[in-house]
Design a protein around this motif. Structure first.
Motif, PDB file in Angstrom:
ATOM      1  N   LEU A   1       0.835  -1.210   0.000  1.00 13.50           N
ATOM      2  CA  LEU A   1       0.000   0.000   0.000  1.00 13.50           C
ATOM      3  C   LEU A   1       0.867   1.257   0.000  1.00 13.50           C
ATOM      4  O   LEU A   1       0.512   2.271  -0.592  1.00 13.50           O
TER       5      LEU A   1
ATOM      6  N   GLY B   1       0.218   2.358  -3.528  1.00 13.90           N
ATOM      7  CA  GLY B   1      -0.866   3.323  -3.318  1.00 13.90           C
ATOM      8  C   GLY B   1      -0.410   4.615  -2.660  1.00 13.90           C
ATOM      9  O   GLY B   1      -1.177   5.566  -2.563  1.00 13.90           O
TER      10      GLY B   1
ATOM     11  N   ILE C   1      -6.326   3.279  -1.517  1.00 14.79           N
ATOM     12  CA  ILE C   1      -6.271   1.926  -0.945  1.00 14.79           C
ATOM     13  C   ILE C   1      -7.171   0.993  -1.765  1.00 14.79           C
ATOM     14  O   ILE C   1      -6.766  -0.117  -2.145  1.00 14.79           O
TER      15      ILE C   1
END
Ligand code: PMP
Ligand code: GLU
Length: 398
Positions: A352, A356, A390
């Motif tokens: 993540l 992200g 996310i």
């Protein structure tokens, strides 16, 4: 090569602070990272508290303070909590330290002998286990997963107790789960502890003002155990004062004296100026606390709603603090776009971050694998953006 003690070699570094540092590095390299890793209010310290600190400098509060803190501050803390919980704390039972973190560590170092067992319900804040190990105590973790709302039961507590148990550490509202023990739940734990008079109860209540249930019960209010409860609190969270480094313990006089002796040898007490600021926090207007609580509640509602829309996240609505602690095992075994396997929550947190650009902390650091901790102490816009990122990153896992 310079020797580093085994004590420090065996210690895990703080995962919350490490993840935050990693996200700061990426940001310095020009990446727009949203940092949901470290838990600290994003608000500025209220104006009247800052003014009190400036005044303290002008008034020459610039010398060593008494080791346990200025009497005026300890009296302000005693008055504040006596009013709030109908207690009869004496300032002599209070020791002010460099943050609630040092207050916790002081109490552990002052009361735990090598080999003593300390019961820690997990998930638990990253530093508890390491502090106990520093004192050469043995952390005995008692897992409470999402199915039981991250709260231990009286039966679990009873079965964790052995003749070596010296302490239990409780945190309500909890970092990292946001769960709050109700009065009835605390009563049922107290009923167990009443049978074991030698167990000290360390109650970390640092998030008590960041509470969305409208009610709070402190462990200090149960007469059956009140004489062996040490409450930890401070100004970091309620008054947005993380950098001022003021926290305290309030408990039995014997513990306060032992902690003062310890602190006298290794910090001499905390900053004089920050102490005067904390005094203003406890004696001044309290509306600022409620304004920040309301903002956190709005964000709690927002992130809970956004997280519920992501199918692989299993979430429970947090009741306090500013953390969401979703169960994420649905993603384990999946592959990232560049072919890496997500084996656990550490891999997922790293994915993540790199894919992200959202920093979170793996539940492993809190003693409960299979979860992520997300701090929602940031603006509504950034939270919305973070959850969009996310969701997109998770949808790329195959
Ligand atoms: N206890 C818990 C559960 C916390 O989350 C924190 C903040 N990291 C602390 C204690 C320590 O707070 P302080 O900033 O006062 O040291
Ligand atoms: N309460 C914060 C957290 O858990 C502060 C960081 C720390 O001291 O660990 O992220």
């Amino acid at each position: 090569m310079t020797q580093i003690s085994q004590r420090i070699q065996q210690m895990a570094a703080s995962a919350t602070l490490a993840m935050s540092a990693r996200s700061a590095e990426l940001r310095e390299a020009g990446v727009d990272v949203i940092n949901l890793s470290v838990g600290e209010p994003d608000f500025n310290t209220p104006h009247h508290i800052k003014e009190a600190a400036k005044q303290a400098i002008d008034d020459n509060y610039t010398f060593y303070t008494p080791v346990p803190g200025y009497m005026s501050l300890r009296r302000a803390i005693a008055d504040y909590f006596n009013r709030l919980d109908s207690l009869s704390l004496d300032p002599a039972q209070i020791v002010v330290s460099t943050g609630a973190k040092q207050a916790l560590c002081n109490v552990i170092l002052a009361t735990v002998n090598p080999g003593d067992e300390v019961i820690i319900p997990t998930p638990a804040w990253v530093s508890y286990m390491e502090m106990v190990k520093l004192a050469e105590g043995v952390p005995v973790t008692v897992p409470a997963a999402i199915e039981q709302d991250f709260k231990i039961t009286p039966d679990q507590l009873r079965s964790a107790i052995t003749p070596r148990t010296r302490m239990i550490m409780l945190c309500s509202p909890s970092n990292p789960s946001g769960s709050i023990y109700t009065r009835a739940e605390l009563q049922s734990l107290v009923d167990v502890l009443a049978d074991y008079p030698d167990i000290l109860i360390l109650s970390d209540e640092i998030y008590r003002h960041i509470n969305y249930t409208g009610t709070y019960t402190s462990l200090a209010t149960f007469p059956a155990v009140a004489d062996r409860v040490v409450v930890i609190n401070g100004v970091s969270k309620a008054y947005a004062m993380t950098g001022w480094r003021i926290g305290f313990m309030a408990g039995p006089l014997s513990v306060a004296k032992a902690v003062t002796k310890l602190q006298g040898q290794y910090t001499s007490g905390t900053s004089s100026i920050a102490q005067k600021a904390a005094e203003a926090a406890y004696t001044g207007p309290q509306e600022c606390v409620e304004e920040m609580r309301v903002a956190f509640e709005r964000r709690r509602n927002l992130v809970y709603h956004l997280a519920c829309e992501i199918p692989g996240l299993k979430v429970r609505e947090p009741q306090g603090a500013f953390y969401l602690f979703p169960e994420v095992s649905a993603y384990f075994g999946l592959h990232t776009p560049d072919g890496q396997t997500i084996a656990d929550a550490n891999d997922l947190a790293m994915y993540l971050l790199t894919d992200g650009h959202v920093a979170t902390v793996s539940g492993d650091a809190f003693g409960l694998p299979g979860y992520l901790r997300l701090s929602y102490a940031t603006s509504d816009d950034r939270l919305t953006e973070a959850f969009a990122r996310i969701a997109a990153a998770l949808s790329r896992l195959k």
